[in-house]
Design a protein around this motif. Sequence first.
Motif, PDB file in Angstrom:
ATOM      1  N   SER A  79      35.180  71.639  98.703  1.00  0.00           N
ATOM      2  CA  SER A  79      36.245  71.087  99.541  1.00  0.00           C
ATOM      3  C   SER A  79      37.554  71.674  99.030  1.00  0.00           C
ATOM      4  O   SER A  79      37.587  72.233  97.927  1.00  0.00           O
ATOM      5  CB  SER A  79      36.244  69.559  99.444  1.00  0.00           C
ATOM      6  N   PRO A  80      38.659  71.567  99.798  1.00  0.00           N
ATOM      7  CA  PRO A  80      39.906  72.208  99.369  1.00  0.00           C
ATOM      8  C   PRO A  80      40.331  71.846  97.945  1.00  0.00           C
ATOM      9  O   PRO A  80      40.882  72.679  97.235  1.00  0.00           O
ATOM     10  CB  PRO A  80      40.915  71.716 100.411  1.00  0.00           C
ATOM     11  N   ASP A  81      40.046  70.631  97.518  1.00  0.00           N
ATOM     12  CA  ASP A  81      40.438  70.297  96.143  1.00  0.00           C
ATOM     13  C   ASP A  81      39.311  70.526  95.130  1.00  0.00           C
ATOM     14  O   ASP A  81      39.524  70.399  93.923  1.00  0.00           O
ATOM     15  CB  ASP A  81      40.967  68.849  96.064  1.00  0.00           C
ATOM     16  N   ARG A  82      38.121  70.853  95.604  1.00  0.00           N
ATOM     17  CA  ARG A  82      37.023  71.179  94.681  1.00  0.00           C
ATOM     18  C   ARG A  82      36.257  72.375  95.232  1.00  0.00           C
ATOM     19  O   ARG A  82      35.162  72.244  95.766  1.00  0.00           O
ATOM     20  CB  ARG A  82      36.062  69.987  94.543  1.00  0.00           C
ATOM     21  N   LEU A  83      36.847  73.549  95.071  1.00  0.00           N
ATOM     22  CA  LEU A  83      36.242  74.761  95.633  1.00  0.00           C
ATOM     23  C   LEU A  83      35.031  75.190  94.806  1.00  0.00           C
ATOM     24  O   LEU A  83      35.000  74.985  93.585  1.00  0.00           O
ATOM     25  CB  LEU A  83      37.273  75.895  95.643  1.00  0.00           C
ATOM     26  N   LYS A  88      36.649  79.816  95.387  1.00  0.00           N
ATOM     27  CA  LYS A  88      37.801  80.022  94.520  1.00  0.00           C
ATOM     28  C   LYS A  88      38.080  81.514  94.337  1.00  0.00           C
ATOM     29  O   LYS A  88      39.228  81.977  94.423  1.00  0.00           O
ATOM     30  CB  LYS A  88      37.494  79.374  93.161  1.00  0.00           C
TER      31      LYS A  88
END
Lengths: 167, 262
Positions: A79-83, A88
């Motif tokens: 997810s955008p905060d946990r690539l 990444k």
Amino acid sequence: MKTTLTVNGRSHQVEHDARRTLLDTIRDDLGLPGTKKGCDHGQCGACTILLNGERVNSCLCLTAMHDGDDITTIEGIGSPDRLSALQKAFVEKDGYQCGYCTPGQIMSATAMLREVSEGAPSYVSGDLDGAALTDAEMAERMSGNLCRCSAYPLIREAILMASEAET
Amino acid sequence: MYAFDIERPTTVAEAVNALKTDEAQPLGGGQTLIPTLKARLAAPSKLVSLSAIAEMIGISREGSTIRIGGATTHGQVATELAESYPALGYLASKIGDPAVRNRGTIGGSVANNDPAACYPAACLASGATITTNTRDIAADDFFLGMFETALEEDEIVTAVTFPVPQKADYQKFEQPASRFPLVGVFVAKHDDGVRVAVTGASESGVFRWTEAEEALSADFSAGALDGLSVDADGMITDLHGDGAYRAHLIKVLTGRAVTASR
């Protein structure tokens, strides 16, 4: 007709026409637009998903053939905060221009790195025991994913970065 | 796509039964048939998916032969035969791209008999046997012409059995965009002689180059082909290459396959 699918860990029952493809089911019925429709003929790889862990073109899968199957899409790997490591690396290396092929590239590369770790052969170098993931090796193993902007050098750099992050 | 019904049986018997409907068609991995349906070039009343039939999936070694279930994917063949029949594993590893190889099946490929498909060359050169729900068919009697096989309407390719030759190799001159062979040559050296099968070249589909087989059975070296040539008559001419070019490639690739065979 009705088909039950597990998508990104959640079970869904969808009602659909016999002609529905997994690509349309995922995008339009399940509201997951990350998987892209490029050629819709199995040539470009933009619609690549993981089907029971293996990469496939979702545009060439009829939903009716997949009752009970397990599917992972680009939304399911990070997810955008946990690539994920690959997501990444694509951001870091700018592994795209327009970005349309990127979800397919990342899903394909996700499977590809696993295949390499399991020793899946390719005709570029026979096997990868102790060998590096060379440009030729990556080009062959990613040959199902086209990038019309031709960002291939940066895509390969991103994949290499992710593979090094994982090992 | 035109409208169709779809069934997904789990046994060969159920599949055969489902195919009894008029204009019903078996669906393997769908890597050729689904694009064909999307282009509205086929209008089956019903598709019978073979992908859930466990008895048609997998590879087993039986003595000096290898049996591949009809619904086995190219990806599985490429991975599992890398050691036991390297020429065939290599051939499978060069079909399409990885995502296509994870869906496309050997049964679908031989039943379709595309004139530029790779598997028919391996079947013919290996002297394979194509098994259906009703009978065993020798590869020599199976491939009848462009997109034509000996299969009857409700017959399904359940397995293909390959005798493993002493040595073999597949040489494919690729059309780089499609990755189909412009010409592909499979050479197999058996105890009782050499078989040479050519795909991609002829207007009548896959065929055996018997003159080369005789020469190579007497002397298994690329030099044995020196005096031979292939007639350009009946070879495919298209924007990628004309018949004379394809005829020339057959000889070149046969020589390379002999030299590379292992």
